[in-house]
Design a protein around this motif. Structure first.
Motif, mmCIF file in Angstrom:
data_model
loop_
_atom_site.group_PDB
_atom_site.id
_atom_site.type_symbol
_atom_site.label_atom_id
_atom_site.label_comp_id
_atom_site.label_asym_id
_atom_site.label_seq_id
_atom_site.Cartn_x
_atom_site.Cartn_y
_atom_site.Cartn_z
ATOM 1 N N PRO A 71 0.353 -1.398 -0.191
ATOM 2 C CA PRO A 71 -0.719 0.024 0.402
ATOM 3 C C PRO A 71 0.685 2.010 0.236
ATOM 4 N N ASP A 72 0.144 2.269 -0.693
ATOM 5 C CA ASP A 72 1.506 3.487 -1.393
ATOM 6 C C ASP A 72 0.464 4.168 0.625
ATOM 7 N N ALA A 73 0.958 5.412 0.798
ATOM 8 C CA ALA A 73 0.861 6.200 1.447
ATOM 9 C C ALA A 73 -0.912 6.675 2.282
ATOM 10 N N GLU A 74 -1.823 6.423 1.214
ATOM 11 C CA GLU A 74 -3.267 6.342 0.901
ATOM 12 C C GLU A 74 -3.859 5.349 1.191
ATOM 13 N N GLY A 75 -3.152 3.975 0.988
ATOM 14 C CA GLY A 75 -3.430 2.818 1.410
ATOM 15 C C GLY A 75 -3.587 1.957 0.023
ATOM 16 N N THR A 76 -3.646 2.808 -1.154
ATOM 17 C CA THR A 76 -3.979 1.724 -2.045
ATOM 18 C C THR A 76 -2.656 1.246 -2.808
ATOM 19 N N LEU A 77 -2.733 -0.247 -3.331
ATOM 20 C CA LEU A 77 -2.405 -0.998 -3.613
ATOM 21 C C LEU A 77 -0.971 -0.175 -4.769
ATOM 22 N N ARG A 78 0.747 -0.558 -4.241
ATOM 23 C CA ARG A 78 1.055 -0.739 -5.754
ATOM 24 C C ARG A 78 2.113 -1.478 -5.926
ATOM 25 N N LEU A 79 2.103 -1.963 -7.346
ATOM 26 C CA LEU A 79 3.006 -2.870 -7.235
ATOM 27 C C LEU A 79 4.399 -2.780 -6.868
ATOM 28 N N ASP A 80 5.333 -3.145 -5.907
ATOM 29 C CA ASP A 80 7.084 -3.048 -5.821
ATOM 30 C C ASP A 80 7.841 -3.541 -6.621
ATOM 31 N N THR A 81 8.296 -2.561 -7.842
ATOM 32 C CA THR A 81 8.785 -3.426 -8.911
ATOM 33 C C THR A 81 10.361 -3.847 -8.082
ATOM 34 N N ALA A 138 -3.928 -3.610 13.308
ATOM 35 C CA ALA A 138 -4.713 -4.316 11.483
ATOM 36 C C ALA A 138 -4.950 -5.634 12.258
ATOM 37 N N THR A 139 -5.794 -5.497 13.491
ATOM 38 C CA THR A 139 -6.291 -6.485 14.327
ATOM 39 C C THR A 139 -7.406 -6.227 15.378
ATOM 40 N N VAL A 140 -8.412 -7.466 15.560
ATOM 41 C CA VAL A 140 -9.402 -7.074 15.829
ATOM 42 C C VAL A 140 -9.334 -8.424 17.342
ATOM 43 N N THR A 141 -10.028 -8.389 18.250
ATOM 44 C CA THR A 141 -9.810 -8.957 19.452
ATOM 45 C C THR A 141 -11.460 -9.261 19.795
ATOM 46 N N ASP A 142 -11.087 -10.987 19.531
ATOM 47 C CA ASP A 142 -12.419 -11.756 19.543
ATOM 48 C C ASP A 142 -12.617 -12.508 20.127
ATOM 49 N N LEU A 143 -14.073 -12.671 20.552
ATOM 50 C CA LEU A 143 -14.435 -14.157 21.094
ATOM 51 C C LEU A 143 -14.774 -15.551 20.805
ATOM 52 N N VAL A 144 -14.273 -16.397 20.257
ATOM 53 C CA VAL A 144 -14.788 -17.431 18.796
ATOM 54 C C VAL A 144 -15.809 -18.097 19.633
ATOM 55 N N LEU A 145 -16.103 -18.732 19.580
ATOM 56 C CA LEU A 145 -16.871 -19.238 20.576
ATOM 57 C C LEU A 145 -17.368 -21.025 19.324
ATOM 58 N N ARG A 146 -16.840 -22.186 20.156
ATOM 59 C CA ARG A 146 -16.620 -23.585 19.843
ATOM 60 C C ARG A 146 -18.413 -23.548 19.429
ATOM 61 N N ALA A 147 -18.294 -23.861 17.515
ATOM 62 C CA ALA A 147 -19.430 -24.411 17.264
ATOM 63 C C ALA A 147 -19.456 -26.345 16.800
ATOM 64 N N ASP A 148 -18.440 -26.656 16.625
ATOM 65 C CA ASP A 148 -18.729 -27.725 16.619
ATOM 66 C C ASP A 148 -18.800 -28.503 17.669
ATOM 67 N N TYR A 149 -18.293 -28.456 18.686
ATOM 68 C CA TYR A 149 -18.693 -29.480 20.203
ATOM 69 C C TYR A 149 -18.931 -28.569 20.976
ATOM 70 N N GLY A 150 -19.128 -30.440 21.882
ATOM 71 C CA GLY A 150 -19.321 -29.457 23.213
ATOM 72 C C GLY A 150 -21.130 -28.579 23.457
ATOM 73 N N ALA A 153 -7.446 -10.841 11.707
ATOM 74 C CA ALA A 153 -6.685 -9.540 10.879
ATOM 75 C C ALA A 153 -7.795 -8.968 10.068
ATOM 76 N N VAL A 154 -7.396 -7.842 10.058
ATOM 77 C CA VAL A 154 -8.945 -6.920 9.276
ATOM 78 C C VAL A 154 -7.962 -5.857 8.418
ATOM 79 N N PRO A 182 -0.309 3.195 6.371
ATOM 80 C CA PRO A 182 -1.291 2.455 6.176
ATOM 81 C C PRO A 182 -2.196 1.408 6.970
ATOM 82 N N LEU A 183 -2.704 0.741 7.719
ATOM 83 C CA LEU A 183 -3.352 0.139 8.228
ATOM 84 C C LEU A 183 -2.646 -1.219 8.334
ATOM 85 N N VAL A 184 -2.385 -1.695 7.278
ATOM 86 C CA VAL A 184 -1.749 -3.368 6.668
ATOM 87 C C VAL A 184 -0.065 -3.404 7.154
ATOM 88 N N THR A 185 -0.014 -1.904 6.932
ATOM 89 C CA THR A 185 1.817 -2.076 7.290
ATOM 90 C C THR A 185 2.511 -1.502 8.270
#
Length: 596
Positions: A81-91, A283-295, A485-486, A579-582
């Motif tokens: 991403p550039d300064a505005e967050g737009t992806l640019r090819l890294d040559t 670039a991270t959100v903290t979640d409580l993941v609730l197990r949906a396949d067991y228990g 990840a966000v 930028p958020l991702v870098t």
């Protein structure tokens, strides 16, 4: 006689001349030369409050500002991403990258012939193949959806050209193949994908390289990569140093630290009150993941009941008061276009009573929820190296116990929690000292061949008071405190986090999400969002409503850093959020030493 006298005189003259000619020549003494002054190494010291569990940017367990910094400065990416967050090819990595066919959808990459790892091996097609294979087959990865749509990665031009073939048109292809890892080192290394990056990054394809990771001292040292083929970094070193709030304030005062990016919380803000600070979302959100396949939480009514118990805002205020409240499954609060989508989710005692009763639970004489004669007891888990996550787990446990639900809190290695179905029942460390990095179990990427029976979870394994248990004890966590990840495109992100990976010939048993959630009726909508050039806002709204009803997770907060620097450090770096991702160390290869 006259001739004899003349001859003698000539002989005497010749002898004198010969003697003069053979006399040694004495040169004048040279002028004294002052020794060249020794060059002082230039460096910037960056204060952080945690080094993280590891340094693989593609693993959920390793999400941290330090890992983000290393990925930005050490690992090669095709697009940035550039300064505005737009992806640019890294040559410096690829001279071109373009769609060359639509049936099948194919992207061709021409790699820079000069691009090479600091080990002297070329950055080549095998690095693309390695990342693709790991992202589609290893549990606990970040944003794997796009890689699941790839059917082949072909090498040509001696590995310096790559053709990537997809199963359908994939408009978000530019977000793939970031943070390439050195396949020639990792593919045969013990621990490979997880273990080999726990102590650093073994080779560099960027302007800096990792030369030291000292967890005891709390330092990661980056040095200029002298084999970098593009514009070299200005600094000799960047040091990432772990400090608590008090230590950081003193280090800034005496000039031992130039810039810092600790977690924004009350203690840090108070300690740094003398400095100008500004928040920077991570670039991270903290979640409580609730197990949906067991228990017990496999029943959606129990998941909804747990959500009705918990006061998410209170958890955020207690554990991460400087964080941003998160009320959506897709975009993070700091992202453009973010809109809270949360429905009425906790605390709601009346809803708790109704939902648990509908699920077959009753109140015992002591006020505990029971199913028949079996008390409702759940396991809350957080990665041992992730200190904030462990505090979240304890806060969750306190609220659940107050509502009549039995709780066991465990803190296994973060890599295990994000990848294993059953994790070591390790109690959380009750100390303020830095948490040592646990060694992941040898089967960190394998699931047990047989899940434990439900009865096995009815017996407490580790209490919330952290009583000791045998090391061989394993449990399935019902509530997992995990990062999300966000920062990337919302469609692939939603499909990665909440979709059902489809089996293929090469990956017949693809890894499920850490919480095991899979809703077949939602899958077509997730796929439509993942493969859309422009996601349909109405479809995003539909997916958000379904997720709030099903509750595969509970979003809690987006953590923020508190950026601070000395005047000299600010002038030398232009330190900012990036930028958020870098992140804040974006462009650090152009930083200079303070005072230079």
């Amino acid at each position: 006689m006259r001739r004899t006298a003349v001859g003698a005189l000539l002989a005497l003259v010749l002898a004198v001349l010969t003697a003069c000619t053979n006399a040694p020549v004495v040169a004048p003494a040279p002028e004294p030369v002052a020794p060249a002054p020794e060059r002082t190494a230039t460096r910037i010291v960056v204060g952080v409050d945690d080094l993280g569990a590891g340094f693989n940017p593609h693993l959920l367990a390793d999400r941290s500002p330090v890992t983000q910094a290393l990925s930005t400065l050490v690992l090669p990416s095709v697009f940035r991403p550039d300064a505005e967050g737009t992806l640019r090819l890294d040559t410096t990595i690829a001279t071109s990258a373009e769609v060359v066919a639509t049936s099948p959808f194919t992207v061709s990459y021409e790699l820079n012939v000069q691009a090479s790892w600091s080990s002297n091996s070329p950055i080549a097609a095998e690095d693309f193949v390695y990342l693709w294979e790991q992202m589609r087959s290893t549990p606990g990865t970040v944003d794997g959806e796009g890689y699941r749509h790839i059917t082949d990665v072909r090498s040509r031009a001696g590995g310096k050209a790559v053709d990537v073939v997809f199963d359908q048109a994939y408009p978000q292809w530019q977000y793939l193949f970031t943070g390439l890892l050195p396949a020639h080192i990792l593919k045969d290394a013990p621990g490979s994908w997880t273990g080999a990056t726990a102590g650093g990054l073994p080779a560099s394809g960027g302007p800096f390289r990792v030369v030291g990771v000292d967890r005891g001292r709390g330092e990661v040292v980056l040095a200029r990569n002298d084999l970098y083929w593009a514009t070299p970094a200005t600094l000799d070193q960047i040091v990432l140093r772990r400090l608590d709030a008090t230590q950081l304030a003193e280090a800034l005062r005496v000039g031992d630290v130039d810039v810092a990016m600790p977690t924004a919380d009350t203690d840090v803000a108070t300690a740094l009150a003398a400095y100008q600070t500004r928040p920077a979302p991570r670039a991270t959100v903290t979640d409580l993941v609730l197990r949906a396949d067991y228990g017990p939480l496999a029943d959606v009514r129990v998941r909804q009941g747990i959500a009705a118990v918990l006061d998410r805002e209170r958890i955020r205020a207690e554990v991460a008061p400087g964080a941003l409240r998160a009320d959506a499954f897709g975009l993070a609060p700091s992202q453009p276009g973010y809109v809270p989508t949360a429905t009425a989710v906790g605390p709601d005692p009346a809803a708790v009573e109704r939902l648990f009763t509908e699920a077959g639970y009753t109140r015992s004489a002591s006020g505990a929820w029971v199913l028949g004669t079996t008390p409702l007891r759940i396991v809350v888990a957080a990665g041992a190296e992730r200190v904030t996550d462990v505090e979240v787990a304890k806060a969750v446990a306190a609220q659940l116990e107050a509502a009549g639900i039995g709780v066991d809190v465990v803190a296994p290695p973060a890599a295990d929690l994000a990848s294993l179905r059953a994790v070591p029942a390790t109690p959380p460390v009750t100390t303020t000292a830095p948490v040592p990095t646990p060694v992941p179990t040898p089967t960190a990427t394998q699931a047990p061949t047989q899940a434990p029976t439900p009865a096995a979870t009815s017996t407490p394994t580790v209490s919330a008071s952290a009583s000791a248990q045998p090391a061989s004890t394993t449990v399935r966590a019902d509530v997992l405190v995990l990062p999300r990840a966000v920062g990337g495109p919302i469609g692939p992100q939603l499909a990665s986090d909440y979709g059902c990976p489809e089996p293929t010939v090469t990956v017949p048993d693809p890894p499920a999400a850490p919480g095991g959630f899979c809703l077949a009726t939602l899958q077509p909508d997730l796929e439509a969002l993942a493969t859309a050039a422009v996601p349909d806002p109405a479809l995003i709204g539909t997916v958000e409503r379904v997720l709030w009803a099903q509750l595969p997770a509970l979003p809690l907060f987006q953590q923020t850093s508190l950026l601070v620097s000395t005047p000299a450090g600010s002038a030398a770096t232009g330190f900012g959020a990036g930028p958020l991702v870098t992140g804040p160390l974006t462009g650090a290869q152009r930083w200079v030493s303070p005072g230079s």
